[in-house]
Motif scaffolding. Structure first.
Motif, PDB file in Angstrom:
ATOM      1  N   SER A   1      72.047  22.839  12.749  1.00 35.68           N
ATOM      2  CA  SER A   1      72.151  23.561  14.016  1.00 35.68           C
ATOM      3  C   SER A   1      73.604  23.759  14.424  1.00 35.68           C
ATOM      4  O   SER A   1      74.020  24.866  14.784  1.00 35.68           O
ATOM      5  N   ASP A   2      74.386  22.693  14.357  1.00 35.46           N
ATOM      6  CA  ASP A   2      75.764  22.744  14.842  1.00 35.46           C
ATOM      7  C   ASP A   2      76.622  23.701  14.021  1.00 35.46           C
ATOM      8  O   ASP A   2      77.456  24.426  14.574  1.00 35.46           O
TER       9      ASP A   2
ATOM     10  N   SER B   1      68.737  29.348  12.093  1.00 40.99           N
ATOM     11  CA  SER B   1      69.794  30.012  11.331  1.00 40.99           C
ATOM     12  C   SER B   1      69.562  29.967   9.823  1.00 40.99           C
ATOM     13  O   SER B   1      70.095  30.799   9.078  1.00 40.99           O
TER      14      SER B   1
ATOM     15  N   SER C   1      75.429  26.174  12.163  1.00 43.31           N
ATOM     16  CA  SER C   1      74.697  27.445  11.956  1.00 43.31           C
ATOM     17  C   SER C   1      74.542  27.747  10.470  1.00 43.31           C
ATOM     18  O   SER C   1      74.832  28.860   9.993  1.00 43.31           O
TER      19      SER C   1
ATOM     20  N   GLU D   1      80.029  32.502   6.741  1.00 49.01           N
ATOM     21  CA  GLU D   1      78.749  31.828   6.887  1.00 49.01           C
ATOM     22  C   GLU D   1      78.792  30.456   6.223  1.00 49.01           C
ATOM     23  O   GLU D   1      79.573  30.227   5.284  1.00 49.01           O
TER      24      GLU D   1
ATOM     25  N   THR E   1      66.265  24.841  10.915  1.00 44.96           N
ATOM     26  CA  THR E   1      66.665  25.490  12.167  1.00 44.96           C
ATOM     27  C   THR E   1      66.607  27.007  12.010  1.00 44.96           C
ATOM     28  O   THR E   1      66.571  27.524  10.886  1.00 44.96           O
TER      29      THR E   1
END
Length: 608
Positions: free
Chosen positions: A120-121, A145, A123, A77, A143
């Motif tokens: 966003s890109d 995520s 995550s 992550e 975002t």
């Protein structure tokens, strides 16, 4: 150095990496071998400092790593850090990597739109900011995520320590045991000088291999317990982050200067032996010293001493060294001026490591002439920072050194610098087609132009995308002229232009910090930059500087006209990268009318 049949160069020194040689293992190895080494000196808000040993630092990192496990951060992550350079930045980076997660740096100067793209890109699941204000900005572009946004000034480090209490050390140990050399360590979104930021994917192998490369060739810095490095460049930039891990892996001591406004104060307090800087910082140091000397006798004394420093440095590159007469003049200059400049940088200062952009030869020779060892390097985010670096005793002016061990370097038929090896990125995150275009048969296409000497020294000659082709078909590299003008005290930025034009011209912005001092030193009343552009003394000084720059190039490549633009280019307004390189495409797009005006003036005056 070894030259291969395909024309590429590599270093004869070799090393091997084990799959467990990850970034957290660098600090763990130091803590195991030299537990009582002072690794970091931390200064708090009131100026009190505390020495932190390698084993103490390791314990702090492990505690925060347990806290991340407690907050639910899973391997693979992405956790973003938006903060100034600081002790906390370093701790978070090491803790994130220790649990198998991915560090995603965000520049403090990034816009809301850029932050949204990164979140966003990549995550991103958690964002850590330095301030509540920054956290509020992130919340506006949060975002799906993102599970949490936390601020250091709201006690996030204490929260992590609290979350660690329920997590046993074995939880982190299990994560570390599964961590592999080829796992992704970070996604760095290149600020770049053109286009939308792309996520550069760097693995633990990239960082550890590049660290090990420097350990092989610069033991006098990396393995020296007397090395003291003050980090002030943004840790979101790959060079500063790489150097941080390099020093942690060795025997040196590190400190952080979060605000460049306090840099001289922090230098005086910490007394570093190594200064990591980009050329713009060195230009500021030089111009500030020249401005302090003022006009009259002191100004002439500074100019004479600076010339002796440059001449002595140039003479030192010859086999016989400087002449006896030059040595004498240099000693006098050292007593008058040069020694005082060293005093400003502190009694321990020995090395200046410079990267991020080309360093003007005159500036390089000036600092070498002050008695310091200047080591230039070259690299990109895609090469984990440096791909070549000068070594003490092998650092001629105008070059950026020899390729690092574990890598190969060659020049393509059209002059582009190609590299392959342990330092080259895995690719661009979520951009397979762009990765394929950038890396062909293992060779990364840097986009920079260069040449390699018979001894393997790399010289940068320009940027492939920034070559100017005049109406007469002449190819001109703007960097040569721009670098020659970089140290003029009146010039903040110079942009050489001339694409499809009859001759080469330049747009110039005045340095608004230096302008009042320059006017006072020349006996002129204070005026703002807009009015200073019309002063004959200002234009005459710039004319002379351009004439000197033109003497190094052909008539077809020389600047025929210039125009002073009333503007300030900064990181905040998007015209400079965080490493203080000009975003040429942005300037030329938004100031196209100034370029048109420059050539319209020339047409009216018959300058063809």
């Amino acid at each position: 150095m070894r030259r291969h049949r395909d024309g590429s160069w590599s270093e004869k020194i070799r090393f091997t990496l084990d799959r467990r040689d990850t970034v957290p293992a660098l600090l763990a190895r130091r803590a195991r071998r030299h537990p009582k080494d002072v690794a970091v000196i931390r200064t708090d808000e009131v100026g009190a400092s505390r020495k932190i040993t390698a084993d103490e630092l390791q314990v702090e990192v492990q505690t925060l790593a347990r806290g991340l496990v407690g907050r639910g951060i899973r391997p693979g992550e992405a956790v973003a850090i938006l903060s100034s350079t600081s002790y906390e930045w370093m701790l978070l980076d090491l803790a994130i990597l220790s649990v198998g997660a991915i560090t995603v740096p965000i520049y403090e100067s990034d816009s809301a739109e850029q932050i949204a793209h990164i979140l966003s890109d990549a995550s991103v699941v958690e964002v850590v900011t330095a301030t509540t204000q920054q956290a509020e900005l992130v919340q506006t572009v949060r975002t799906p995520s993102v599970r949490s946004v936390a601020a250091l000034d709201k006690g996030f480090m204490r929260e992590l320590q609290g979350a660690a209490k329920t997590i046993p050390p074995s939880a982190v140990e299990q994560r570390l045991s599964r961590l592999d050399l080829d796992d992704v360590a970070t996604i760095i979104y290149t600020s770049g000088t053109t286009g939308r930021p792309k996520g550069v994917t760097l693995t633990h192998r990239n960082f550890v291999g590049t660290v090990e490369s420097a350990r092989q060739i610069l033991p006098e810095i990396v393995e020296n317990p007397e090395t003291r490095l003050l980090l002030f460049l943004p840790l979101a930039h790959v060079l500063a982050r790489y150097i941080m891990h390099l020093i942690l892996s060795g025997r040196g001591v590190m400190a952080f200067s979060p605000d460049v406004k306090n840099l001289l104060r922090d230098i005086a307090a910490f007394k570093p032996s190594v200064l990591l800087a980009v050329p713009r910082v060195l230009e500021k140091v030089y111009n500030a010293a020249a401005a302090k000397a003022g006009g009259g006798l002191k100004g002439r004394m500074f100019s004479w001493s600076a010339k002796q420093a440059r001449d002595w440095s140039a003479g030192s590159e010859h086999a016989l060294g400087p002449s006896p007469a030059l040595r004498l003049r240099h000693r006098i200059a050292d007593r008058l001026v040069l020694g005082k400049i060293r005093d400003v940088l502190g009694p321990n200062m020995k090395f200046i490591v410079c990267g991020g952009a080309p360093l003007a030869t005159d500036l390089f020779r000036f600092f070498v002439g002050t008695g310091l060892t200047v080591l230039q390097g070259y690299g990109l985010s895609e090469t984990t920072g440096p791909i070549s670096v000068q070594r003490p005793g092998a650092n001629p002016a105008g070059t950026v050194g020899l390729v690092l061990p574990g890598n190969r370097l060659r020049i393509s038929r059209d002059g582009e610098i190609l590299v392959k090896g342990v330092s080259v990125m895995q690719g661009y995150w979520n951009l397979p087609s762009e990765t394929a275009q950038a890396i062909e048969d293992g060779w990364f296409h840097t986009g920079d132009l260069g040449s390699i000497s018979r001894k393997g020294q790399l010289t940068i000659t320009g940027r492939k995308k920034e070559l100017i082709v005049t109406a007469g078909g002449k190819n001109v590299s703007p960097e040569i002229l721009e670098d020659s003008l970089a140290t003029h005290p009146l010039i903040a930025n110079v942009i050489v232009v001339g694409e499809a034009r009859p001759y080469i011209g330049a747009l110039i912005t005045l340095d608004q910090e230096m302008l009042p001092t320059w006017l006072r030193n020349h006996g002129l009343a204070p005026v703002d930059a807009a009015h200073a552009a019309d002063l004959p003394a200002v234009r005459e000084s710039l004319d002379k500087a351009i004439a000197r720059a033109n003497s190094a190039v052909s008539r077809a490549e020389s600047i025929r006209r210039f125009r002073i633009v009333d503007a300030v280019f900064t990181v905040e307004n998007g015209y400079m990268t965080p490493s203080l390189k000009l975003r040429r495409s942005a300037v030329l797009k938004d100031y196209a009318h100034e370029v048109d005006a420059l050539y319209a003036e020339g047409a009216r005056e018959g300058d063809r």
